[in-house]
Scaffold this active site. Structure first.
Site: not given
Ligand code: PSU
Ligand code: MN
Length: 301
Positions: A24, A158
């Site tokens: 990504e 996360k």
């Molecule tokens: N993994 C990481 N750092 C990130 C992400 C994933 O180590 O920043 C990103 C991914 O793109 C994931 C996003 O889809 O964080 C999640 O965002 P949200 O909580 O707004 O859906």
């Protein structure tokens, strides 16, 4: 017609039916600071090549969906300001309007599937945010896992999230959550947690077989492979808990909402840990890339 462009390296791998791993780009634009973001992206790509597969970093650049970025494109994206953070809801609109955007887990899964790529490595997926009972902030990543047939290798969800609720939603949505090589679920910067993993597998070939079995049974959606950060690189959950709590309180005070929440929290935790969270984040993404290359290899053979 989708304006889609394959990098020469990815096109060659496709033509030869070789193993490909999607990556990504939101982690580059919104997840890590420059220049470590670009350095990490390059290291992760190299890890995948070392594992015998071809990396395909995905992004939307000036209205074209790129599957595989050149080194120059990667560097440009890593330095760009005001890049959109694209998910299922807005990726098509961004392409149609000629815009530039980085793909989240959800958007990368969609693009990978369009490109015929079955395995994707990232850091951590999005999930149910703490306080979701009032904000309704639940990442579109979870619904994407339920409908798009891509196996996603991450260090779990996360740790800024409500992990219990995140895994409850994944269970409800019918997403297999497979811990790699251990019984408990990893917690992103920490290798283990108090949560028992619903499934466990100890080798890449089993993960590949499970991916194929879902398709054979007509089950939509992908799999989440929860791969623990290497023990020597982890940050103990007790160390992080007060830091995460402080970052969450600041986000609340400052009215940070919607798409800005995750980048804000990762940025503040980076500052509050004096960079240690980023070092761990880099280690876990690389570890995920290595496992994803093995899974892609087993699917290709
Ligand atoms: N993994 C990481 N750092 C990130 C992400 C994933 O180590 O920043 C990103 C991914 O793109 C994931 C996003 O889809 O964080 C999640 O965002 P949200 O909580 O707004 O859906
Ligand atoms: Mn959200």
């Amino acid at each position: 017609m989708i304006p889609i462009q394959y990098s020469p390296e990815v096109q060659a791998a496709k033509d030869a039916s070789k193993a490909i791993v999607a990556l990504e780009s939101t982690i580059i634009t919104h997840g890590m600071p420059y220049p470590q973001n670009v350095e990490t992206a390059r290291l992760v790509e190299a890890d995948i090549r070392d594992g015998g597969a071809t990396p395909a970093t995905i992004a939307v650049l000036a209205g074209t969906l790129h599957i595989g970025l050149t080194d120059a494109q990667l560097d440009q994206l890593g330095q760009a300001q005001d890049v959109a953070k694209l998910s299922r809801a807005d990726m098509a609109a961004c392409i149609a309007m000629g815009g530039t955007g980085a793909t989240t887990v959800a958007a990368t899964m969609i693009a990978a599937h369009l490109a015929g790529i079955e395995v994707f490595a990232t850091g951590g997926i999005g999930g149910v945010h703490k306080g979701a009972e009032t904000t309704f902030d639940i990442s579109a990543d979870l619904h994407e896992l339920a409908q798009t047939p891509v196996t996603v290798v991450a260090a779990g969800a996360k740790a800024i999230l409500d992990l219990e609720k995140t895994y409850e939603v994944l269970e409800t949505l019918g997403v297999p959550v497979i811990a790699y090589g251990q019984d408990s679920l990893p917690a992103f910067w920490s290798a283990t947690s108090a949560l028992q993993a619903p499934l466990r597998m100890d080798d890449a070939a089993s993960i590949g077989r499970a991916h194929r079995m879902r398709a054979a049974m007509g089950l939509p959606g992908g799999q989440l492979i929860a791969n623990p950060i290497p023990a020597e690189a982890q940050i103990p959950a007790e160390t992080l808990a007060p830091i995460i709590a402080q970052a969450l309180a600041e986000a609340d005070d400052q009215g940070i909402a919607a798409k800005a929440v995750t980048p804000f929290l990762l940025g503040r935790i980076f500052e509050l840990t004096e960079g240690a969270s980023l070092t761990a984040n880099i280690a876990l993404v690389r570890n995920n890339a290595r496992l994803a290359a093995q899974i892609a290899g087993s699917l290709a053979s």
